[in-house]
Design an enzyme around this catalytic site. Sequence first.
Site, PDB file in Angstrom:
ATOM      1  N   ASP A  26      40.267  13.696  21.469  1.00 63.40           N
ATOM      2  CA  ASP A  26      41.341  13.241  22.163  1.00 63.40           C
ATOM      3  C   ASP A  26      41.374  12.147  23.098  1.00 63.40           C
ATOM      4  OD1 ASP A  26      42.281  15.352  20.555  1.00 63.40           O
ATOM      5  OD2 ASP A  26      43.093  16.706  22.098  1.00 63.40           O
ATOM      6  N   LYS A 131      45.214  16.750  15.097  1.00 61.79           N
ATOM      7  CA  LYS A 131      45.568  18.308  15.194  1.00 61.79           C
ATOM      8  C   LYS A 131      46.765  18.365  16.064  1.00 61.79           C
ATOM      9  CE  LYS A 131      42.379  18.155  19.329  1.00 61.79           C
ATOM     10  NZ  LYS A 131      43.436  18.516  20.410  1.00 61.79           N
ATOM     11  N   CYS A 164      41.266  20.899  25.640  1.00 65.70           N
ATOM     12  CA  CYS A 164      41.112  20.983  24.391  1.00 65.70           C
ATOM     13  C   CYS A 164      39.513  20.675  23.902  1.00 65.70           C
ATOM     14  CB  CYS A 164      41.710  19.490  23.980  1.00 65.70           C
ATOM     15  SG  CYS A 164      43.485  19.452  23.785  1.00 65.70           S
TER      16      CYS A 164
END
Length: 222
Positions: A26, A131, A164
């Site tokens: 990310d 995701k 994450c």
Amino acid sequence: MTLAAVDAQPAPIAIDPARTALVVIDMQRDFLEPGGFGETLGNDISLLAAAVEPCRALIAGFRRHGMLVIHTREGHRPDLSDAPRAKVERGEPRLRIGAQGPMGRILVRGEAGHDIIPALYPIDGEPVIDKPGKGAFHATDLHQILLNDDVEYLVVCGVTTEVCVHTTVREANDRGYRCIVPGDCCASYFPEFHEVGLRMISAQGGIFGWVTDSTRILAALG
Ligand code: C5J
């Protein structure tokens, strides 16, 4: 098979580079860039910027050795049909997932803020996993991609450490991967969460994995 010994906590780990993948979590514009969603929320984005150069060096090292590099992006379909209400219906309505943010709709695929920062942009052939959750295994084909490539060791880095990155490491650990987390390639808007997040990984004999840094991984790869 030539193993590479990586100095790490709680103990060194010997990895097989041919069976090792780097998963970059990310590193998206909305989390990292000035004027992005993260900054709009009042976060100090310089804390995340610190991870960019170590990530760049680590990605370059993996590419140089012909090793697998995988990128993830957190985000949802434009109609939000894959976004659980429990995730959408929190926080101030103006700043919710799907609302108009400074770089397009927040956490929506295809918007400018959803994209990966230019410094770490994927190159041709590197899988990009979109995701919908915190963990990179939830509702994605990551596990299949790793199985097909015979991957056993995962180097997991990116943002944020305690959200994450942590969720992905926990998911990977339960699936049997040996996870190595380079702390300098991870970051959080909350420095104390970053520190404790890393300690939680290597505590209890490495309950979720090993913690190291980019220079020690690159030194091991040679
Ligand atoms: C990530 C988040 N990528 N903190 N997301 O950690 O909401």
